[in-house]
Design a protein around this motif. Structure first.
Motif, mmCIF file in Angstrom:
data_model
loop_
_atom_site.group_PDB
_atom_site.id
_atom_site.type_symbol
_atom_site.label_atom_id
_atom_site.label_comp_id
_atom_site.label_asym_id
_atom_site.label_seq_id
_atom_site.Cartn_x
_atom_site.Cartn_y
_atom_site.Cartn_z
ATOM 1 N N VAL A 133 0.827 -1.216 0.000
ATOM 2 C CA VAL A 133 0.000 0.000 0.000
ATOM 3 C C VAL A 133 0.859 1.263 0.000
ATOM 4 O O VAL A 133 0.346 2.365 -0.221
ATOM 5 N N LEU A 134 2.161 1.122 0.240
ATOM 6 C CA LEU A 134 3.066 2.271 0.284
ATOM 7 C C LEU A 134 3.457 2.677 -1.129
ATOM 8 O O LEU A 134 3.948 1.856 -1.909
ATOM 9 N N HIS A 135 3.268 3.965 -1.459
ATOM 10 C CA HIS A 135 3.587 4.460 -2.795
ATOM 11 C C HIS A 135 4.233 5.833 -2.711
ATOM 12 O O HIS A 135 3.926 6.625 -1.817
ATOM 13 N N THR A 136 5.114 6.110 -3.660
ATOM 14 C CA THR A 136 5.700 7.446 -3.775
ATOM 15 C C THR A 136 4.720 8.361 -4.484
ATOM 16 O O THR A 136 4.195 8.025 -5.549
ATOM 17 N N VAL A 137 4.446 9.520 -3.865
ATOM 18 C CA VAL A 137 3.505 10.492 -4.432
ATOM 19 C C VAL A 137 4.151 11.871 -4.413
ATOM 20 O O VAL A 137 5.146 12.111 -3.726
ATOM 21 N N GLU A 138 3.586 12.777 -5.183
ATOM 22 C CA GLU A 138 3.987 14.182 -5.156
ATOM 23 C C GLU A 138 3.016 14.950 -4.260
ATOM 24 O O GLU A 138 1.800 14.865 -4.435
#
Length: 299
Positions: free
Chosen positions: A14-19
């Motif tokens: 569920v962990l994602h890189t976002v801006e």
């Protein structure tokens, strides 16, 4: 800026890189360009929903920060732009991000002898171990530490030894030599030996496992001893029991940092990964096979 966020509770995926927008410090806060952060077991529990004091997603995990002050909020007098700092952050915006907001009065100057990775690995684990043991009367006392080779455990071993205690640790046999080098007097392999058969007259128990380790620990604890736990255990209602959690403290951070730079305490970092590998780091943390700390550095 980039940050690691999650839209729902669940497994590491569920962990994602976002801006997200770069944060602006409010009164008493500073903005820090991240040099490093680290993974603590509570990160995984928050991600999965096992504990929920951050509320519902989305949020950014992470409690440890080491980095450079880049912006000051109103009324900040402790630091200036360009200062190197480290500390522990309690916030829904976390530390798994390129820039971190933190209260200035909870940070400490990063000692010249500590790089970002070491300082980040030290913050939460060091505060938890030190606040459990640092103010206790330990010379000549017998201290039993469960999960002694982990992030908090390997620091608790060293603090107890530094304060004059006789230290007994439970850990897998593969960690025997590692813990002996840190000053452990006796290592009990929990996979083959019941620690209640090998220890007695314990003055202080530091339980980093929980569950039935609580009631079992009480069996070897002296009537006037102290049982300290960071986990849920079946000994919570015993009058000798006390729940411990690391709390932000600039003074304690300064003390701990000085012990490390003086060579009296060392921080073991098993592995460093990029924040883009946060899910992988969580899987490693949840394996229960991490010696010392896992550190995360920016993308």
């Amino acid at each position: 800026m980039r940050a690691v966020s999650q839209l729902r509770l669940g497994e590491p995926e569920v962990l994602h890189t976002v801006e997200v927008p770069r944060p602006t410090p409010g009164p008493g806060q500073v903005s820090i360009r991240l040099g490093a952060t680290s993974v603590n077991p509570v990160d995984c529990k928050l991600r999965s929903g096992y504990v929920n004091f951050l509320g519902t997603p989305p949020f950014t995990l992470g409690f440890d920060v080491s980095g450079t002050v880049v912006d000051l909020g109103p009324d900040v007098t402790e630091f200036a732009v360009g200062d190197e700092v480290f500390g522990m952050v309690h916030s829904r915006t976390g530390t798994y991000s390129e820039y971190v907001l933190a209260r200035a009065d909870t940070l400490a100057p990063r000692p010249a002898g500590l790089d970002h990775r070491t300082a980040a690995a030290l913050a939460t684990a060091g505060l938890t171990a030190w606040q459990a043991l640092g103010h206790a009367d330990l010379p000549g006392r017998r201290v039993l530490i469960h999960a002694a080779a982990g992030g908090v455990g390997h620091l608790a071993v060293q603090f107890a030894r530094h304060l004059g205690a006789q230290v007994i640790g439970t850990a897998r046999a593969v960690n025997n030599e590692f813990l002996r080098e840190l000053g452990t007097d006796e290592v009990i392999d929990y996979s083959t030996t019941d620690f209640t058969d090998r220890s007695a007259d314990i003055d202080v128990v530091v339980d980093l496992v929980g569950g039935d380790y609580g009631s079992r620990s009480l069996r070897v604890l002296r009537p006037d001893g102290r049982y300290l736990t960071v986990q849920r255990s079946d000994a919570e209602h015993d009058p000798r029991a006390c729940s411990i959690t690391g709390a932000p403290s600039s003074g304690d951070l300064a003390t701990i940092g000085a012990l490390v730079t003086a060579g009296r305490i060392r921080v073991h970092i098993q592995r460093t990964l990029g924040l883009g590998e946060a899910a992988r780091a969580h899987r490693l943390s949840e394996s229960g096979r991490v010696r010392g700390k896992l550190v995360l550095t920016p993308w």
